[in-house]
Scaffold this motif. Structure first.
Motif, mmCIF file in Angstrom:
data_model
loop_
_atom_site.group_PDB
_atom_site.id
_atom_site.type_symbol
_atom_site.label_atom_id
_atom_site.label_comp_id
_atom_site.label_asym_id
_atom_site.label_seq_id
_atom_site.Cartn_x
_atom_site.Cartn_y
_atom_site.Cartn_z
ATOM 1 N N LYS A 1 -12.022 3.752 -10.344
ATOM 2 C CA LYS A 1 -10.714 3.091 -10.221
ATOM 3 C C LYS A 1 -9.970 3.599 -8.988
ATOM 4 C CE LYS A 1 -10.283 2.580 -15.193
ATOM 5 N NZ LYS A 1 -9.624 3.103 -16.394
ATOM 6 N N ALA A 2 -10.018 4.905 -8.783
ATOM 7 C CA ALA A 2 -9.313 5.498 -7.641
ATOM 8 C C ALA A 2 -9.921 5.044 -6.319
ATOM 9 C CB ALA A 2 -9.341 7.020 -7.749
ATOM 10 N N THR A 3 -11.229 4.917 -6.275
ATOM 11 C CA THR A 3 -11.902 4.500 -5.044
ATOM 12 C C THR A 3 -11.467 3.090 -4.653
ATOM 13 O OG1 THR A 3 -13.784 5.933 -5.476
ATOM 14 C CG2 THR A 3 -14.162 4.108 -3.975
ATOM 15 N N LEU B 1 -2.543 5.979 -5.917
ATOM 16 C CA LEU B 1 -3.223 6.860 -6.872
ATOM 17 C C LEU B 1 -2.309 7.282 -8.030
ATOM 18 C CD1 LEU B 1 -5.234 9.107 -4.389
ATOM 19 C CD2 LEU B 1 -6.178 7.431 -6.004
ATOM 20 N N ALA C 1 -8.608 1.723 -5.303
ATOM 21 C CA ALA C 1 -7.234 1.844 -4.812
ATOM 22 C C ALA C 1 -7.196 2.410 -3.396
ATOM 23 C CB ALA C 1 -6.418 2.730 -5.758
ATOM 24 N N VAL C 2 -7.965 3.465 -3.157
ATOM 25 C CA VAL C 2 -7.983 4.099 -1.833
ATOM 26 C C VAL C 2 -8.584 3.152 -0.794
ATOM 27 C CG1 VAL C 2 -9.046 5.965 -0.486
ATOM 28 C CG2 VAL C 2 -7.922 6.464 -2.660
ATOM 29 N N LEU D 1 -2.595 5.830 -11.424
ATOM 30 C CA LEU D 1 -3.861 6.189 -12.069
ATOM 31 C C LEU D 1 -3.857 7.636 -12.570
ATOM 32 C CD1 LEU D 1 -6.245 4.558 -9.431
ATOM 33 C CD2 LEU D 1 -5.456 3.580 -11.603
ATOM 34 N N GLU E 1 -14.322 12.644 -5.429
ATOM 35 C CA GLU E 1 -15.167 11.924 -4.461
ATOM 36 C C GLU E 1 -16.230 12.848 -3.869
ATOM 37 O OE1 GLU E 1 -16.781 8.930 -3.164
ATOM 38 O OE2 GLU E 1 -14.703 8.325 -3.529
ATOM 39 N N MET F 1 -3.361 10.286 -10.675
ATOM 40 C CA MET F 1 -4.142 11.064 -9.724
ATOM 41 C C MET F 1 -3.330 11.286 -8.456
ATOM 42 S SD MET F 1 -8.097 10.265 -8.687
ATOM 43 C CE MET F 1 -8.580 9.946 -10.361
ATOM 44 N N ASN F 2 -3.764 12.263 -7.665
ATOM 45 C CA ASN F 2 -3.194 12.478 -6.339
ATOM 46 C C ASN F 2 -4.348 12.598 -5.344
ATOM 47 O OD1 ASN F 2 -4.188 15.149 -6.391
ATOM 48 N ND2 ASN F 2 -2.266 15.948 -7.173
ATOM 49 N N TYR G 1 -8.339 13.177 -6.150
ATOM 50 C CA TYR G 1 -9.272 12.129 -5.730
ATOM 51 C C TYR G 1 -10.338 12.704 -4.795
ATOM 52 C CZ TYR G 1 -11.227 8.461 -2.873
ATOM 53 O OH TYR G 1 -12.118 7.680 -2.189
ATOM 54 N N SER H 1 -12.965 7.417 -13.815
ATOM 55 C CA SER H 1 -11.679 7.622 -13.161
ATOM 56 C C SER H 1 -11.815 7.472 -11.646
ATOM 57 C CB SER H 1 -11.141 9.006 -13.515
ATOM 58 O OG SER H 1 -9.892 9.228 -12.932
#
Length: 150
Positions: A108-110, A31, A112-113, A34, A45, A36-37, A41, A105
């Motif tokens: 993209k984070a989803t 994250l 990655a996670v 991106l 979510e 983010m932390n 996130y 945003s």
């Protein structure tokens, strides 16, 4: 084995904490690029899945204090990721919603996670994954049930 306490080699609670810590570290790693932390996130979510949550509901869902969530929401609002009404429609609750920027945003984070979760489960069969989900849900239920005094 430690005679004065829990045997860390056989403690399921310790193993769960170690797994949780490793998962969080892996998520933070993917994250970070991106901007983010994990808490940010989690907040985005939660809002994507349950639009209009209050500060308190978001704090509970992200496992942080209400004060920490309020600071985060103020930053997210300033940065254009979420919107909140200036006045509460009912009571004191200011329902929060994602903006289009927040949704982009989060997408993209989803990804990655999800890559971290796939990596975490890679060594398990589908049956083992199902068993793990069932076992963890049972543990959570048992702990909540004992906290409720039932």
């Amino acid at each position: 084995m430690n005679q004065d306490g829990v045997d860390l080699e056989t403690s399921l609670g310790y193993l769960l904490k170690e797994a949780s810590s490793a998962l969080r570290a892996a998520m933070e790693e993917v994250l970070r690029p991106l901007g983010m932390n994990v808490t940010r996130y989690s907040c985005l979510e939660l809002l994507a899945q349950r639009p209009g949550l209050s500060n308190s509901e978001l704090a509970r869902g992200a496992f942080v204090t209400r004060q920490s969530m309020n600071v985060l929401l103020q930053a997210l609002e300033r940065e254009g990721y979420v919107t909140r009404p200036t006045e509460a429609p009912v009571g004191k609750v200011l329902p929060t919603r994602l903006t289009p920027r927040g949704r982009r945003s989060l997408e993209k984070a989803t990804v990655a996670v999800r890559s971290v979760e796939v990596r975490m489960l890679a060594g398990m069969t589908e049956t083992e994954q199902s068993d793990a989900f069932r076992s963890l849900r049972s543990m959570i239920h048992s702990l909540h049930e004992s906290n409720d005094g039932t």
